[in-house]
Design a protein around this motif. Structure first.
Motif, PDB file in Angstrom:
ATOM      1  N   ASN A 143       6.678  -0.735   5.205  1.00 45.71           N
ATOM      2  CA  ASN A 143       7.549  -1.140   6.312  1.00 45.71           C
ATOM      3  C   ASN A 143       6.831  -1.186   7.653  1.00 45.71           C
ATOM      4  N   HIS A 144       5.505  -1.220   7.633  1.00 39.23           N
ATOM      5  CA  HIS A 144       4.766  -1.144   8.891  1.00 39.23           C
ATOM      6  C   HIS A 144       5.028  -2.336   9.805  1.00 39.23           C
ATOM      7  N   GLN A 193       2.189  -1.284  14.768  1.00 39.32           N
ATOM      8  CA  GLN A 193       1.276  -0.568  13.873  1.00 39.32           C
ATOM      9  C   GLN A 193       0.938   0.804  14.457  1.00 39.32           C
ATOM     10  N   LYS A 194       1.353   1.853  13.759  1.00 36.58           N
ATOM     11  CA  LYS A 194       1.148   3.212  14.238  1.00 36.58           C
ATOM     12  C   LYS A 194      -0.013   3.903  13.538  1.00 36.58           C
ATOM     13  N   ALA A 236       2.735  -8.735   4.458  1.00 35.75           N
ATOM     14  CA  ALA A 236       3.091  -7.413   4.972  1.00 35.75           C
ATOM     15  C   ALA A 236       2.063  -6.349   4.595  1.00 35.75           C
ATOM     16  N   LEU A 237       1.129  -6.688   3.713  1.00 40.64           N
ATOM     17  CA  LEU A 237       0.193  -5.693   3.203  1.00 40.64           C
ATOM     18  C   LEU A 237      -1.269  -6.022   3.476  1.00 40.64           C
ATOM     19  N   LYS A 238      -1.540  -7.200   3.951  1.00 41.99           N
ATOM     20  CA  LYS A 238      -2.917  -7.646   4.114  1.00 41.99           C
ATOM     21  C   LYS A 238      -3.728  -6.686   4.963  1.00 41.99           C
ATOM     22  N   ASN A 239      -4.861  -6.241   4.392  1.00 39.74           N
ATOM     23  CA  ASN A 239      -5.855  -5.390   5.063  1.00 39.74           C
ATOM     24  C   ASN A 239      -5.364  -3.979   5.387  1.00 39.74           C
TER      25      ASN A 239
END
Length: 309
Positions: free
Chosen positions: A199-200, A205-206, A235-238
């Motif tokens: 869910n970032h 981005q924390k 949503a998940l790249k890198n």
């Protein structure tokens, strides 16, 4: 993170020492010791870290948090510091000592943020059941499918507490390096780490690095694994994730906790493969002969002593 995993080979011998220290008493998936804790390094004082403690509460005022902030004493206050946010903070603080803090590199020692509860126990089981687990399709806090006497599904609200209350307080005390700010959690806490990763995009981005130690992947009919299947690659790249798991399981039911996952290695491998296929920088680190409970200590010490972020 590429150099992170090249360093993993170099720390094998160090891990062996950790493994041997646990092997003499390890019971796979044994229920955690809930004896009251004594004073921590924050109470005794340290020559290497200055500790502060602050209290927070959940939005519904039902859960009360105690957060320890450890700042290295010998730092340039104008230079951003790496940091690690750690769940189950009461138990984390019980495992930190002066010998460990002395080992942390002076020029690169991380800020330590241990997020726990207002309790003398190492684990606040009912509260972490709510805070660390993702909600079902309703999006509401509901009965924990694994422990009907507890509630679950409050990870979104807990994350908001961290982002809106805990982090601003930390940032008011010390500058953090956003490129090296890690989140670590074990068991249900591992679920929270993975849920936060998924869910970032819903928030700024924390965290730059995610460490999920022995996550309870079969909880709630594998709710988290199903969420990974639905996740979109963009949503998940890198995103940087290290899943840390032990390979030791007991065949004695009486010694197993409700969090046991008989297919833990297979499930973790599938989790990492699914995330990697969608662009995440996801890896799996196995600790030989360590159980679910043992991975709490081993993973945390590994991250701190070997600077895995």
């Amino acid at each position: 993170m590429s150099d992170l995993f090249t360093r993993l080979k170099k720390i094998t011998m160090c891990l062996c020492a950790i493994i041997l220290s646990f092997a003499t008493y390890s019971l796979a998936y044994a229920k955690p010791d809930l004896k009251p804790l004594g004073p921590s390094i924050a109470d005794h004082g340290s020559s290497y870290y200055q500790f502060q403690v602050h209290s927070f509460q959940s939005a519904d005022q039902q859960r009360h948090y105690k957060v320890w902030l450890g700042i290295p004493k010998q730092i340039n206050k104008n230079q951003p510091r790496p940091a690690i946010f750690m769940l189950d903070g009461n138990s984390v603080m019980a495992r930190l000592d002066e010998a460990l803090l002395k080992q942390l590199p002076e020029q690169d020692s991380p800020v330590l943020v241990a997020i726990g509860y207002q309790t003398q126990l190492p684990f606040e089981s009912a509260s972490r059941s709510v805070d660390y687990t993702p909600a079902d399709e309703s999006g509401k806090i509901s009965v924990d499918p694994r422990n009907p006497e507890r509630m679950s599904g409050g990870s979104l609200q807990f994350r908001q507490t961290i982002f809106e209350k805990v982090m601003p307080w930390v940032h008011s005390q010390v500058k953090l390096d956003t490129r090296r700010t890690a989140l670590w959690g074990h068991s249900y806490g591992g679920l929270f780490v993975l849920d936060t990763l998924l869910n970032h995009q819903q928030h700024e981005q924390k965290f730059s690095h995610y460490f999920a130690a022995s996550p309870s992947l079969t909880w709630a009919d594998s709710r988290l694994l199903k969420a990974v299947e639905r996740a979109k690659p963009e949503a998940l790249k890198n995103q940087k994730l290290l899943v840390m798991e032990g390979d030791f399981a007991s065949s004695t039911p009486a010694k197993m906790s409700p969090n046991i996952d008989q297919d833990m290695i297979q499930n973790n491998r599938q989790l990492v493969l699914d995330l990697a296929s969608k662009g995440a920088n996801a890896k799996l680190l196995l600790y030989p002969n360590l159980s679910h409970g043992d991975v709490f200590q081993a993973s945390l010490m590994d991250i701190l002593q070997n600077r895995l972020f």
